[in-house]
Design an enzyme around this catalytic site. Structure first.
Site, PDB file in Angstrom:
ATOM      1  N   GLY A  15       0.780  -1.234   0.000  1.00  8.45           N
ATOM      2  CA  GLY A  15       0.000   0.000   0.000  1.00  8.45           C
ATOM      3  C   GLY A  15       0.811   1.283   0.000  1.00  8.45           C
ATOM      4  O   GLY A  15       0.319   2.320   0.456  1.00  8.45           O
ATOM      5  N   ASN A  17       1.621   3.043  -2.606  1.00  7.82           N
ATOM      6  CA  ASN A  17       0.947   3.993  -3.505  1.00  7.82           C
ATOM      7  C   ASN A  17      -0.295   4.590  -2.843  1.00  7.82           C
ATOM      8  O   ASN A  17      -0.568   5.784  -2.993  1.00  7.82           O
ATOM      9  CB  ASN A  17       0.587   3.320  -4.834  1.00  7.82           C
ATOM     10  CG  ASN A  17       1.767   3.302  -5.793  1.00  7.82           C
ATOM     11  OD1 ASN A  17       2.156   4.333  -6.324  1.00  7.82           O
ATOM     12  ND2 ASN A  17       2.350   2.131  -5.990  1.00  7.82           N
ATOM     13  N   ASN A 110      -4.981   2.279 -13.150  1.00 14.02           N
ATOM     14  CA  ASN A 110      -4.013   1.343 -12.584  1.00 14.02           C
ATOM     15  C   ASN A 110      -2.613   1.925 -12.723  1.00 14.02           C
ATOM     16  O   ASN A 110      -2.356   2.728 -13.621  1.00 14.02           O
ATOM     17  CB  ASN A 110      -4.085   0.011 -13.340  1.00 14.02           C
ATOM     18  CG  ASN A 110      -3.126  -1.027 -12.776  1.00 14.02           C
ATOM     19  OD1 ASN A 110      -3.002  -1.187 -11.559  1.00 14.02           O
ATOM     20  ND2 ASN A 110      -2.436  -1.740 -13.649  1.00 14.02           N
ATOM     21  N   HIS A 112       1.360   0.531 -13.170  1.00 16.70           N
ATOM     22  CA  HIS A 112       2.118  -0.671 -13.501  1.00 16.70           C
ATOM     23  C   HIS A 112       3.615  -0.322 -13.507  1.00 16.70           C
ATOM     24  O   HIS A 112       4.004   0.701 -14.074  1.00 16.70           O
ATOM     25  CB  HIS A 112       1.689  -1.186 -14.880  1.00 16.70           C
ATOM     26  CG  HIS A 112       2.404  -2.440 -15.278  1.00 16.70           C
ATOM     27  ND1 HIS A 112       2.100  -3.659 -14.732  1.00 16.70           N
ATOM     28  CD2 HIS A 112       3.434  -2.645 -16.138  1.00 16.70           C
ATOM     29  CE1 HIS A 112       2.911  -4.578 -15.249  1.00 16.70           C
ATOM     30  NE2 HIS A 112       3.718  -3.986 -16.103  1.00 16.70           N
TER      31      HIS A 112
HETATM   32  C1  GAR Z   1       3.754  -1.298  -7.260  1.00  9.31           C
HETATM   33  O1  GAR Z   1       5.063  -1.351  -7.747  1.00  9.31           O
HETATM   34  C2  GAR Z   1       2.750  -1.358  -8.400  1.00  9.31           C
HETATM   35  O2  GAR Z   1       3.176  -0.685  -9.540  1.00  9.31           O
HETATM   36  C3  GAR Z   1       2.694  -2.853  -8.642  1.00  9.31           C
HETATM   37  O3  GAR Z   1       2.731  -3.432  -7.370  1.00  9.31           O
HETATM   38  C4  GAR Z   1       3.411  -2.568  -6.472  1.00  9.31           C
HETATM   39  C5  GAR Z   1       2.488  -2.275  -5.316  1.00  9.31           C
HETATM   40  O4  GAR Z   1       3.156  -1.556  -4.311  1.00  9.31           O
HETATM   41  N1  GAR Z   1       1.508  -3.216  -9.354  1.00  9.31           N
HETATM   42  C6  GAR Z   1       1.440  -4.239 -10.186  1.00  9.31           C
HETATM   43  O5  GAR Z   1       2.374  -4.970 -10.431  1.00  9.31           O
HETATM   44  C7  GAR Z   1       0.070  -4.444 -10.810  1.00  9.31           C
HETATM   45  N2  GAR Z   1       0.080  -5.586 -11.645  1.00  9.31           N
HETATM   46  P1  GAR Z   1       2.339  -0.840  -3.178  1.00  9.31           P
HETATM   47  O6  GAR Z   1       1.373  -1.871  -2.593  1.00  9.31           O
HETATM   48  O7  GAR Z   1       3.396  -0.449  -2.183  1.00  9.31           O
HETATM   49  O8  GAR Z   1       1.625   0.348  -3.756  1.00  9.31           O
END
Ligand code: GAR
Length: 218
Positions: A15, A17, A110, A112
């Protein structure tokens, strides 16, 4: 006061982001409010972040539903109950089908951790290192029925160094994720984002500093 965009944030894990978006809202940089955080993982650390920010959170554990559609139906119900206008996927690790997307047409975004359309899917930071690319980065896009395939709103570029591992590159990319995701939400909140086919136009955004961010800036 102008309208605050009502967000629902979907997470599966750490979490960070979510935290970046919460922080920018608190700083007054993003005219939005997070009405609910939904996690499909009961142990997601992001649930604690929601609690820390006084934001209601709900677990919708996909393992407890007999079909993808039933799982998505529950997500839709929760998001509608809270009056969510924009669904923000922040490290949400389930693919959403057209069943869900029809409930929020062009209202799901989203982030990525790669420069799409290169490296869709999972574990992409390590894949980028092993492939030998010189640059990678992150992409914020509208979600459509493909996997990591919808119209691109913003991208940030980072270098890939010979000494990098998947983890060190992921860290570098993550710092950019935290910068561009809140910004995109602010643009949407201001009604500045227009989609024409695959192309997304952001009214008044600076190329090079915003919609196509390069770190270090060249
Ligand atoms: C982030 O790097 C995001 O871009 C990626 O997972 C991580 C989540 O981090 N998302 C994906 O790979 C989607 N397929 P967070 O939970 O600390 O935000």
């Amino acid at each position: 006061m102008s309208h605050l965009l009502n967000l629902g944030v979907l997470i599966s894990g750490r979490g960070s982001n979510l935290q970046a978006i919460m922080d920018e809202i608190d700083r007054g940089e993003v005219a939005a409010r997070i009405l609910v955080v939904v996690s499909n993982e009961p142990e997601a650390y992001g649930l604690k972040r929601a609690e820390g920010g006084g934001i209601p959170s709900i677990v919708v554990n996909h393992r407890e539903y007999e079909s993808r559609e039933a799982f998505e139906e529950r997500l839709i119900e929760v998001l509608r109950d809270y009056g969510v206008e924009l669904v923000v996927l922040a490290g949400f690790m389930r693919v959403l089908t057209s069943h869900f997307l029809k409930a929020f047409p062009m209202r799901v975004v989203n982030i990525h951790p790669a420069l799409l359309p290169a490296f869709p899917g999972l574990g992409v930071q390590e894949k980028a290192v092993n492939y030998g690319v010189r640059f990678s980065g992150c992409t914020v896009h509208f979600v459509d029925e493909g996997v990591d395939a919808g119209p691109i709103i913003a991208q940030a570029v980072v270098p890939v160094f010979p000494t990098d591992t998947g983890d060190t590159l992921a860290e570098r990319i993550l710092r950019m994720e935290h910068r561009i995701y809140p910004k995109v939400i602010q643009w949407i909140s201001e009604g500045r984002v227009r989609v024409e086919g695959r192309r997304v136009f952001v009214h008044g955004a600076n190329f090079g500093e915003e919609i196509a961010f390069i770190e270090p800036v060249v």
